[in-house]
Design a protein around this motif. Structure first.
Motif, mmCIF file in Angstrom:
data_model
loop_
_atom_site.group_PDB
_atom_site.id
_atom_site.type_symbol
_atom_site.label_atom_id
_atom_site.label_comp_id
_atom_site.label_asym_id
_atom_site.label_seq_id
_atom_site.Cartn_x
_atom_site.Cartn_y
_atom_site.Cartn_z
ATOM 1 N N ASN A 18 -39.432 32.924 5.980
ATOM 2 C CA ASN A 18 -40.336 32.514 4.812
ATOM 3 C C ASN A 18 -39.560 33.241 3.821
ATOM 4 O OD1 ASN A 18 -42.100 31.121 6.256
ATOM 5 N ND2 ASN A 18 -43.277 32.974 6.712
ATOM 6 N N GLU A 19 -40.073 32.860 2.534
ATOM 7 C CA GLU A 19 -39.854 33.563 1.267
ATOM 8 C C GLU A 19 -39.882 35.077 1.397
ATOM 9 O OE1 GLU A 19 -39.911 31.202 -2.645
ATOM 10 O OE2 GLU A 19 -41.411 30.678 -1.753
ATOM 11 N N THR A 20 -39.285 36.027 0.893
ATOM 12 C CA THR A 20 -39.410 37.382 0.712
ATOM 13 C C THR A 20 -40.021 37.758 -0.631
ATOM 14 O OG1 THR A 20 -37.161 37.676 -0.109
ATOM 15 C CG2 THR A 20 -37.884 37.908 2.128
ATOM 16 N N ILE A 21 -40.603 38.904 -0.917
ATOM 17 C CA ILE A 21 -41.289 39.167 -1.812
ATOM 18 C C ILE A 21 -40.594 39.016 -3.272
ATOM 19 C CG2 ILE A 21 -42.529 41.092 -3.088
ATOM 20 C CD1 ILE A 21 -43.505 42.076 -0.375
ATOM 21 N N SER A 22 -39.515 39.591 -3.367
ATOM 22 C CA SER A 22 -38.440 39.537 -4.651
ATOM 23 C C SER A 22 -38.263 37.907 -5.141
ATOM 24 C CB SER A 22 -37.364 40.092 -4.301
ATOM 25 O OG SER A 22 -36.150 39.540 -3.392
ATOM 26 N N ASP A 23 -38.646 37.044 -4.110
ATOM 27 C CA ASP A 23 -38.536 35.689 -4.461
ATOM 28 C C ASP A 23 -39.446 35.171 -5.553
ATOM 29 O OD1 ASP A 23 -36.327 34.697 -2.844
ATOM 30 O OD2 ASP A 23 -37.404 34.629 -0.879
ATOM 31 N N PHE A 24 -40.779 35.847 -5.212
ATOM 32 C CA PHE A 24 -41.707 35.621 -6.143
ATOM 33 C C PHE A 24 -42.244 36.535 -7.064
ATOM 34 C CE2 PHE A 24 -43.479 35.876 -1.774
ATOM 35 C CZ PHE A 24 -44.316 36.700 -2.160
ATOM 36 N N PHE A 25 -41.773 37.792 -6.885
ATOM 37 C CA PHE A 25 -42.429 38.770 -7.554
ATOM 38 C C PHE A 25 -41.173 39.726 -8.352
ATOM 39 C CE2 PHE A 25 -44.595 43.122 -7.648
ATOM 40 C CZ PHE A 25 -45.093 42.812 -8.639
ATOM 41 N N GLN A 26 -40.882 39.577 -9.620
ATOM 42 C CA GLN A 26 -39.723 40.383 -10.263
ATOM 43 C C GLN A 26 -40.365 41.311 -10.930
ATOM 44 O OE1 GLN A 26 -36.753 39.012 -9.619
ATOM 45 N NE2 GLN A 26 -37.565 37.328 -8.434
ATOM 46 N N THR A 27 -39.246 42.132 -11.597
ATOM 47 C CA THR A 27 -39.622 43.342 -12.190
ATOM 48 C C THR A 27 -40.419 42.959 -13.442
ATOM 49 O OG1 THR A 27 -37.430 44.159 -11.593
ATOM 50 C CG2 THR A 27 -38.492 45.145 -13.477
ATOM 51 N N TYR A 28 -40.235 42.154 -14.121
ATOM 52 C CA TYR A 28 -41.237 41.899 -15.433
ATOM 53 C C TYR A 28 -42.690 41.529 -14.886
ATOM 54 C CZ TYR A 28 -41.508 36.706 -14.537
ATOM 55 O OH TYR A 28 -41.898 35.586 -14.014
ATOM 56 N N GLN A 29 -42.983 41.157 -13.578
ATOM 57 C CA GLN A 29 -44.106 40.810 -13.438
ATOM 58 C C GLN A 29 -44.747 42.082 -12.992
ATOM 59 O OE1 GLN A 29 -42.824 37.974 -10.735
ATOM 60 N NE2 GLN A 29 -44.442 36.540 -10.949
ATOM 61 N N PHE A 30 -44.187 42.948 -12.243
ATOM 62 C CA PHE A 30 -44.518 44.349 -12.053
ATOM 63 C C PHE A 30 -45.009 45.157 -13.319
ATOM 64 C CE2 PHE A 30 -44.108 48.918 -11.132
ATOM 65 C CZ PHE A 30 -44.735 49.216 -10.064
ATOM 66 N N GLU A 31 -44.124 44.867 -14.088
ATOM 67 C CA GLU A 31 -44.424 45.610 -15.609
ATOM 68 C C GLU A 31 -45.590 44.902 -16.196
ATOM 69 O OE1 GLU A 31 -42.722 48.217 -16.776
ATOM 70 O OE2 GLU A 31 -41.182 48.199 -15.436
ATOM 71 N N ASN A 32 -45.768 43.705 -15.985
ATOM 72 C CA ASN A 32 -47.176 43.105 -16.698
ATOM 73 C C ASN A 32 -48.250 43.556 -15.888
ATOM 74 O OD1 ASN A 32 -45.744 41.449 -18.602
ATOM 75 N ND2 ASN A 32 -45.867 39.819 -17.259
ATOM 76 N N LEU A 33 -48.165 43.737 -14.636
ATOM 77 C CA LEU A 33 -49.545 44.198 -13.819
ATOM 78 C C LEU A 33 -49.954 45.662 -14.359
ATOM 79 C CD1 LEU A 33 -49.234 41.434 -12.275
ATOM 80 C CD2 LEU A 33 -49.607 42.857 -10.196
ATOM 81 N N PHE A 34 -48.861 46.345 -14.517
ATOM 82 C CA PHE A 34 -48.838 47.882 -14.506
ATOM 83 C C PHE A 34 -48.496 48.257 -16.067
ATOM 84 C CE2 PHE A 34 -48.377 47.239 -9.965
ATOM 85 C CZ PHE A 34 -49.760 47.392 -9.625
ATOM 86 N N ALA A 35 -48.869 47.440 -17.146
ATOM 87 C CA ALA A 35 -48.302 47.730 -18.442
ATOM 88 C C ALA A 35 -48.484 48.926 -19.116
ATOM 89 C CB ALA A 35 -49.011 46.572 -19.211
ATOM 90 N N LYS A 36 -49.626 49.662 -18.667
ATOM 91 C CA LYS A 36 -49.637 50.842 -19.545
ATOM 92 C C LYS A 36 -49.467 52.142 -18.737
ATOM 93 C CE LYS A 36 -51.728 48.474 -22.563
ATOM 94 N NZ LYS A 36 -50.974 48.199 -23.804
ATOM 95 N N ARG A 37 -48.728 52.164 -17.488
ATOM 96 C CA ARG A 37 -48.369 53.151 -16.534
ATOM 97 C C ARG A 37 -47.551 54.364 -17.371
ATOM 98 N NH1 ARG A 37 -44.506 49.938 -15.373
ATOM 99 N NH2 ARG A 37 -42.724 50.649 -14.239
ATOM 100 N N ASN A 38 -46.726 54.079 -18.067
ATOM 101 C CA ASN A 38 -45.726 54.980 -18.737
ATOM 102 C C ASN A 38 -46.121 55.355 -19.975
ATOM 103 O OD1 ASN A 38 -44.041 54.856 -16.024
ATOM 104 N ND2 ASN A 38 -42.968 53.368 -16.809
ATOM 105 N N LEU A 39 -47.241 55.166 -20.386
ATOM 106 C CA LEU A 39 -47.458 55.615 -21.870
ATOM 107 C C LEU A 39 -47.891 57.015 -21.449
ATOM 108 C CD1 LEU A 39 -49.979 52.793 -23.238
ATOM 109 C CD2 LEU A 39 -47.439 53.142 -23.718
ATOM 110 N N PRO A 40 -47.889 57.700 -22.709
ATOM 111 C CA PRO A 40 -48.116 59.393 -22.815
ATOM 112 C C PRO A 40 -49.694 59.643 -22.195
ATOM 113 C CG PRO A 40 -47.125 58.712 -24.745
ATOM 114 C CD PRO A 40 -47.609 57.464 -24.151
ATOM 115 N N GLU A 41 -50.380 58.860 -22.142
ATOM 116 C CA GLU A 41 -51.677 59.119 -21.722
ATOM 117 C C GLU A 41 -51.889 58.903 -20.133
ATOM 118 O OE1 GLU A 41 -52.350 56.799 -25.576
ATOM 119 O OE2 GLU A 41 -50.861 56.808 -24.026
#
Length: 317
Positions: free
Chosen positions: A54-77
């Motif tokens: 079957n398709e692997t995860i990187s076939d339907f889940f890219q870096t930009y989507q990870f960034e969208n899901l966890f958009a605030k994780r690297n903020l100073p707060e």
């Protein structure tokens, strides 16, 4: 021994991933074993398995989507800024994709399981709140550890199997936080990491932290019970007792298996709704749509009898 030690298995995967990512080869190789089709598929799915067809995860889940899901994780707060990253997740996932992690069934089921797993991760590591910038669901992966532990989470009744190490504290750490000495001990045995003596390894290596969380998702807590993965993808057939206890396959059962009566069987409570809301939010962000989450009886665990009655640390969190 370095506190930054990574297990030989994880390190091998990291190195292999780095080499494979250079050419992004995803060639599917097929053969038959005992009349059944099995495959390997690039660096994410190197073990012969029906799931690697079957398709692997990187076939339907890219870096930009990870960034969208966890958009605030690297903020100073954020309390774990620049710790969690896409590559650590995808590397950890490659240890489990041949077992069906987000590779069971077609693309839709793979994306739904991804949203479900990350929904748990996001809700358990979030520092979001009602009026937080970007909304309460944009702050997943804000934490990598419990910030103000109320205790060391050492249970002496396990002193012969998982004895607490001198000076070690077994407070919550990781993507789906691990608590208590016996949970660290069990995870360490499975992952070939000395987590009983060095629980701090979980908060020092993001790949290991994701690996531990996926292992928990894929592994039944007790014999005769499904894993969260099996309950979600429908590989679990409820017994008569499960049916009487209103336990059915779906996202609700994953909450039951991971947290028990911490969130389930208590009606419409905030803790349950928070986890569920992250899952629905991630379905939307991934373009699947929350309408794919299913009816309320499978989505929630409000009326489900817990699989495992409460005892200290019986769940991950």
């Amino acid at each position: 021994m370095s506190a930054w030690k990574v297990s030989a298995v994880v390190l091998a995967v990291v190195l292999m991933t780095g080499l494979a990512m250079a050419d992004m080869s995803e060639e599917t190789k097929v053969k038959k074993v005992k009349g059944k089709k099995v495959c390997t598929r690039g660096w994410e799915c190197t073990t012969w398995s029906k799931y690697c067809c079957n398709e692997t995860i990187s076939d339907f889940f890219q870096t930009y989507q990870f960034e969208n899901l966890f958009a605030k994780r690297n903020l100073p707060e954020a309390h774990a800024a620049y710790f969690w990253d896409y590559q650590s997740f995808i590397t950890a996932s490659s240890l489990f994709q041949h077992l069906g992690f987000c590779t069971t069934g077609g693309k839709l089921m793979g994306m739904k399981e991804l949203a479900a797993f990350l929904g748990h991760v996001g809700s358990k590591t979030s520092c979001g709140y009602g009026v937080a910038t970007g909304g309460p669901f944009a702050w997943g992966l804000c934490y990598k550890r419990e910030m103000s532990p109320s205790q060391s989470y050492c249970d002496d009744s396990y002193k012969y199997t998982y004895p607490c190490a001198p000076g070690a504290e077994y407070y919550g750490r990781g993507a789906i936080p691990i608590y208590w000495n016996y949970n660290y001990g069990a995870a360490g045995e499975a992952l070939k990491e000395d987590l009983l003596n060095h629980p701090e390894f979980i908060e020092q290596n993001a790949t290991l932290a994701f690996t531990a969380a996926i292992w928990r998702w894929m592994t039944p807590l007790k014999k005769g019970q499904p894993s969260a993965h099996q309950a979600f993808v429908g590989d679990w057939k409820p017994t008569k007792n499960d049916t009487l206890s209103k336990r059915v396959p779906g996202f609700g059962a994953t909450m039951n298996l991971l947290y028990g009566d911490g969130v389930c069987g208590k009606g419409d409570v905030d803790d349950m709704n928070n986890i569920m809301s992250h899952y629905l939010y991630y379905l939307d962000l991934l373009g699947v749509g929350r309408e794919e989450a299913g009816p309320s009886e499978t989505l929630t665990c409000a009326e489900q009898v817990p699989f495992n009655p409460s005892n200290p640390g019986s769940s991950s969190s």
